[in-house]
Scaffold this motif. Structure first.
Motif, short mmCIF file in Angstrom:
data_model
loop_
_atom_site.label_atom_id
_atom_site.label_comp_id
_atom_site.label_asym_id
_atom_site.label_seq_id
_atom_site.Cartn_x
_atom_site.Cartn_y
_atom_site.Cartn_z
N ALA A 1 15.62 -3.90 -17.02
CA ALA A 1 15.10 -3.64 -15.81
C ALA A 1 15.52 -2.24 -15.55
O ALA A 1 14.81 -1.29 -15.29
CB ALA A 1 15.69 -4.53 -14.74
N VAL A 2 16.90 -1.97 -15.82
CA VAL A 2 17.52 -0.41 -15.77
C VAL A 2 16.72 0.47 -16.61
O VAL A 2 16.31 1.62 -16.40
CB VAL A 2 18.98 -0.50 -16.02
N ASN A 3 16.40 0.08 -17.97
CA ASN A 3 15.67 0.98 -18.79
C ASN A 3 14.12 1.10 -18.48
O ASN A 3 13.66 2.31 -18.59
CB ASN A 3 15.61 0.28 -20.31
N ALA A 4 13.58 0.12 -17.85
CA ALA A 4 12.39 0.39 -17.15
C ALA A 4 12.31 1.48 -16.03
O ALA A 4 11.49 2.25 -16.00
CB ALA A 4 11.58 -1.02 -17.01
N LEU A 5 13.22 1.31 -15.28
CA LEU A 5 13.34 2.04 -14.35
C LEU A 5 13.66 3.55 -14.88
O LEU A 5 12.94 4.73 -14.19
CB LEU A 5 14.50 1.74 -13.16
N ALA A 6 14.49 3.86 -15.62
CA ALA A 6 14.81 5.00 -16.26
C ALA A 6 13.46 5.68 -16.72
O ALA A 6 13.14 6.84 -16.76
CB ALA A 6 15.92 4.92 -17.26
N SER A 7 12.70 4.71 -17.51
CA SER A 7 11.61 5.38 -18.13
C SER A 7 10.45 5.76 -17.10
O SER A 7 9.99 6.84 -17.43
CB SER A 7 10.97 3.83 -19.02
N ALA A 8 10.44 5.03 -16.15
CA ALA A 8 9.48 5.34 -15.08
C ALA A 8 10.21 6.69 -14.41
O ALA A 8 9.11 7.92 -14.10
CB ALA A 8 9.47 4.57 -13.81
N VAL A 9 11.18 6.97 -14.04
CA VAL A 9 11.47 8.23 -13.40
C VAL A 9 11.43 9.44 -14.48
O VAL A 9 11.17 10.66 -14.01
CB VAL A 9 13.27 8.04 -12.95
N THR B 1 0.88 -1.41 0.03
CA THR B 1 -0.12 0.02 -0.09
C THR B 1 0.82 1.32 -0.01
O THR B 1 2.01 1.11 0.45
CB THR B 1 -0.62 -0.12 1.36
N ALA B 2 0.33 2.31 -0.40
CA ALA B 2 1.07 3.69 -0.62
C ALA B 2 0.04 4.74 -0.30
O ALA B 2 -1.10 4.78 -0.65
CB ALA B 2 1.72 3.94 -1.81
N ASP B 3 0.66 5.83 0.43
CA ASP B 3 -0.48 6.85 0.88
C ASP B 3 -0.23 8.09 -0.18
O ASP B 3 -0.91 9.25 0.20
CB ASP B 3 -0.27 7.42 2.25
N GLY B 4 0.62 8.02 -1.33
CA GLY B 4 0.73 8.72 -2.25
C GLY B 4 1.44 8.31 -3.50
O GLY B 4 2.08 7.03 -3.42
N PRO B 5 1.42 9.03 -4.57
CA PRO B 5 1.92 8.61 -5.80
C PRO B 5 3.74 8.61 -5.41
O PRO B 5 4.14 9.41 -4.55
CB PRO B 5 1.87 9.62 -6.83
N ASN B 6 4.37 8.01 -6.17
CA ASN B 6 5.85 7.83 -6.18
C ASN B 6 6.38 7.41 -4.77
O ASN B 6 7.44 7.79 -4.44
CB ASN B 6 6.65 9.27 -6.82
N ARG B 7 5.77 6.49 -4.02
CA ARG B 7 6.21 6.24 -2.71
C ARG B 7 6.80 4.88 -2.67
O ARG B 7 7.37 4.17 -2.41
CB ARG B 7 5.06 6.32 -1.64
N LEU B 8 5.78 3.81 -3.60
CA LEU B 8 6.06 2.39 -4.00
C LEU B 8 5.87 2.13 -5.26
O LEU B 8 4.71 2.20 -5.69
CB LEU B 8 5.51 1.63 -2.97
N TRP B 9 6.92 1.61 -5.95
CA TRP B 9 6.66 1.07 -7.40
C TRP B 9 6.85 -0.30 -7.17
O TRP B 9 7.96 -1.02 -6.59
CB TRP B 9 7.75 1.68 -8.17
N LEU B 10 6.35 -1.18 -7.93
CA LEU B 10 6.69 -2.72 -8.13
C LEU B 10 7.09 -2.98 -9.51
O LEU B 10 6.31 -2.49 -10.45
CB LEU B 10 5.25 -3.59 -7.84
N VAL C 1 3.81 2.97 -14.94
CA VAL C 1 4.61 3.93 -14.98
C VAL C 1 6.18 4.07 -15.74
O VAL C 1 6.53 5.09 -16.06
CB VAL C 1 4.97 4.75 -13.54
N GLY C 2 6.30 3.01 -16.03
CA GLY C 2 7.49 2.71 -16.85
C GLY C 2 7.50 1.23 -17.49
O GLY C 2 7.10 0.19 -16.83
N ASP D 1 3.03 1.67 -10.06
CA ASP D 1 2.87 2.71 -8.78
C ASP D 1 1.76 1.97 -8.10
O ASP D 1 0.70 2.00 -8.68
CB ASP D 1 2.66 4.24 -9.38
N VAL D 2 2.12 1.83 -6.75
CA VAL D 2 0.98 1.19 -6.06
C VAL D 2 -0.14 2.08 -5.61
O VAL D 2 -1.29 1.57 -5.86
CB VAL D 2 1.83 0.56 -4.65
N PHE D 3 0.12 3.24 -5.77
CA PHE D 3 -0.92 4.06 -5.41
C PHE D 3 -1.83 4.46 -6.37
O PHE D 3 -3.24 4.46 -6.32
CB PHE D 3 -0.33 5.67 -4.83
#
Length: 111
Positions: free
Chosen positions: A76-84, A27-36, A63-64, A56-58
């Motif tokens: 995995a690195v490219n997906a994370l860069a895409s999300a950021v 669970t997350a109480d806002g965006p960009n707090r927890l990504w799976l 997101v990427g 994004d869990v929220f």
């Protein structure tokens, strides 16, 4: 016999690549707090492709993502860069995935 007999069932899982900061509380109480994130294999008529998606869990949105023809840490690195890039400020965001070898690459990129 020559050599040792290997047990059936494949390799045993090694120790986790990182600490479990989520502790099964998805669970997350806002965006960009927890990504799976996870990598899935998809068969095509020509070969296999691999998709790494970050959610994004929220907001429950992807997101990427990144697609590749081999399951390497690069997707995995490219997906994370895409999300950021899409989400902007992700400082303090926890990125949680399975214990695969790509996890270590994504974690080191997020640091």
């Amino acid at each position: 016999m020559f050599g040792k007999r290997r047990p059936r069932g494949g390799k045993k899982a090694g120790p986790p690549a990182h600490d479990d900061l989520v502790r099964r509380q998805f669970t997350a109480d806002g965006p960009n707090r927890l990504w799976l994130w996870d990598i899935t294999e998809h068969a095509t008529s020509e070969s296999k492709v691999y998709l790494c998606a970050i959610k994004d869990v929220f907001s429950h949105r992807v997101v990427g993502y990144s697609i590749g023809d081999r399951m390497t840490s690069h997707i995995a690195v490219n997906a994370l860069a895409s999300a950021v890039q899409r989400r902007g400020d992700a400082a303090g965001c926890i990125v949680h995935g399975d214990r695969g070898s790509q996890s270590e690459a994504a974690r080191s990129c997020a640091s």
